[in-house]
Design an enzyme around this catalytic site. Structure first.
Site, PDB file in Angstrom:
ATOM      1  N   LYS A  11       0.854  -1.204   0.000  1.00 42.61           N
ATOM      2  CA  LYS A  11       0.000   0.000   0.000  1.00 42.61           C
ATOM      3  C   LYS A  11       0.887   1.251   0.000  1.00 42.61           C
ATOM      4  O   LYS A  11       1.953   1.243  -0.615  1.00 42.61           O
ATOM      5  CB  LYS A  11      -0.989  -0.051   1.172  1.00 42.61           C
ATOM      6  CG  LYS A  11      -1.768  -1.372   1.183  1.00 42.61           C
ATOM      7  CD  LYS A  11      -2.914  -1.394   2.136  1.00 42.61           C
ATOM      8  CE  LYS A  11      -3.598  -2.757   2.072  1.00 42.61           C
ATOM      9  NZ  LYS A  11      -4.757  -2.847   2.937  1.00 42.61           N
ATOM     10  N   GLU A  98      -9.804  -0.677  -1.529  1.00 46.30           N
ATOM     11  CA  GLU A  98      -9.474   0.738  -1.248  1.00 46.30           C
ATOM     12  C   GLU A  98      -9.589   1.570  -2.528  1.00 46.30           C
ATOM     13  O   GLU A  98      -9.989   2.732  -2.481  1.00 46.30           O
ATOM     14  CB  GLU A  98      -8.071   0.834  -0.633  1.00 46.30           C
ATOM     15  CG  GLU A  98      -8.079   0.314   0.801  1.00 46.30           C
ATOM     16  CD  GLU A  98      -6.786  -0.328   1.270  1.00 46.30           C
ATOM     17  OE1 GLU A  98      -5.733  -0.117   0.637  1.00 46.30           O
ATOM     18  OE2 GLU A  98      -6.842  -1.060   2.281  1.00 46.30           O
TER      19      GLU A  98
END
Ligand code: PGA
Length: 251
Positions: A11, A98
Site C-alpha cells: 500500500k 481501497e
C-alpha cells in the site's frame, strides 16, 4: 495444477530507502527458505517498482498496486499498463477495495484495467469482496459473483486463465478481524464454482484464488490448508520481512 501465491501489498507505506531494504530482506529470507510451496510477489508503490526489481532475485516477483484505465495520453498522475510492461513488472493488482471505495473505481473501470493489463502482458491480481453490511445481510455471494462477472467475465478463457483472483472481505482488511477459515473457504469454493460455470472445470481448477484481510503469520497456516485457498494477499503483515516469510512458509 494451479499455483500457490503469497503476495505482499505494501500500500502507501515505506520511503524508497525503506522499501529497498524491505525487498532485500524478503529476498534474502526467500533464498534462505529453500524450496517453497508458493510463488512470492511483492507490490510496492509505483515509485519503488524498478528499484525493488533490481534487488530481488528470480524467486520474488514484483507487482504494481494499480494501473490506469486508459492506454496513454493526457491523464496526469496516472501510470499505464504499458509503462509497467516496459519496466518488466509482471503483475498488477486491480480492483483493491481501497481503490473501489476511496477512488470510485467501478466494475466498468476495473474491466478496462483488466483488459489493458492483459493486452500488455501483465497478470492481473483481481480483487473482490463484500462489505460488512453485505456480509451481515447475507448478500455476499451475490456481491462477489457480480464483481467477478462484471470485471472479468467478458474475457476469453485464454485471457481469464492469466488472472489471479483475490477474495478480500472488506470487513477483514486492516481490522485484525480475519475471516475464519470456514468463512473464507465457503466463498472461495463459490468463486471457483462460478468460474467453472462460465469457463469450465479445467479453467476453474487452474485458477489461483488468494485470501486477503488480516491474514498473518498466526492464521495463514489454517487458511492455506483449505482446499480452495491458494495463498494470500497480505497487507500489514507484509511490511515486516520476518512476518511475511512466516506466511510464505505456511503451506
Ligand atoms: P491487511 O490488508 O492484510 O492489512 O488486512 C490486506 C489487503 O488489503 O490486501
Amino acid at each position: 495444477m494451479r499455483k500457490n501465491i503469497v503476495a505482499g501489498n505494501w500500500k502507501m507505506n515505506k520511503s524508497l530507502a525503506e522499501g529497498i531494504q524491505l525487498a532485500k530482506d524478503v529476498n534474502v529470507a526467500v533464498e534462505a527458505a529453500g524450496a517453497l510451496k508458493c510463488d512470492v510477489v511483492v507490490a510496492p508503490p509505483f515509485l519503488h517498482l524498478t528499484e525493488v526489481s533490481k534487488v530481488t532475485g528470480p524467486k520474488v516477483s514484483v507487482s504494481a498496486q494499480n494501473c490506469a484505465a486508459e492506454a496513454s495520453g493526457a491523464y496526469t498522475g496516472e501510470v499505464s499498463a504499458a509503462m509497467l510492461q516496459s519496466a518488466n513488472i509482471p503483475y498488477v493488482i486491480i480492483g483493491h477495495s481501497e481503490r473501489r471505495s476511496y477512488y470510485g473505481e467501478t466494475d466498468a473501470i476495473l474491466a478496462k484495467k483488466a483488459d489493458l493489463a492483459l493486452i500488455n502482458g501483465l497478470k492481473p491480481i483481481f480483487c473482490i469482496g463484500e462489505e460488512l453490511s453485505q456480509r451481515d445481510s447475507g448478500k455476499y455471494f451475490d456481491v462477489v459473483g457480480q464483481q467477478i462477472e462484471n470485471g472479468l467475465f467478458h474475457l476469453s478463457a485464454n485471457d481469464f486463465a492469466k488472472a489471479v483472483i483475490a477474495y478480500e472481505p472488506v470487513w477483514a482488511i486492516g481490522t485484525g478481524r480475519t475471516a475464519t477459515a470456514g468463512q473464507a473457504q465457503e466463498v472461495h469454493a463459490f468463486i471457483r464454482k462460478t468460474i467453472a460455470a462460465k469457463y469450465g472445470e479445467e479453467v476453474a481448477g487452474n485458477t489461483t484464488i488468494l485470501y486477503g484481510g488480516s491474514c498473518n503469520e498466526n492464521n495463514a497456516r489454517e487458511l492455506f490448508a483449505c482446499p480452495d485457498i491458494d495463498g494470500g494477499l497480505i497487507g500489514g503483515a507484509s511490511l515486516v520481512a520476518d512476518k511475511f516469510i512466516r506466511i510464505v512458509t505456511s503451506f
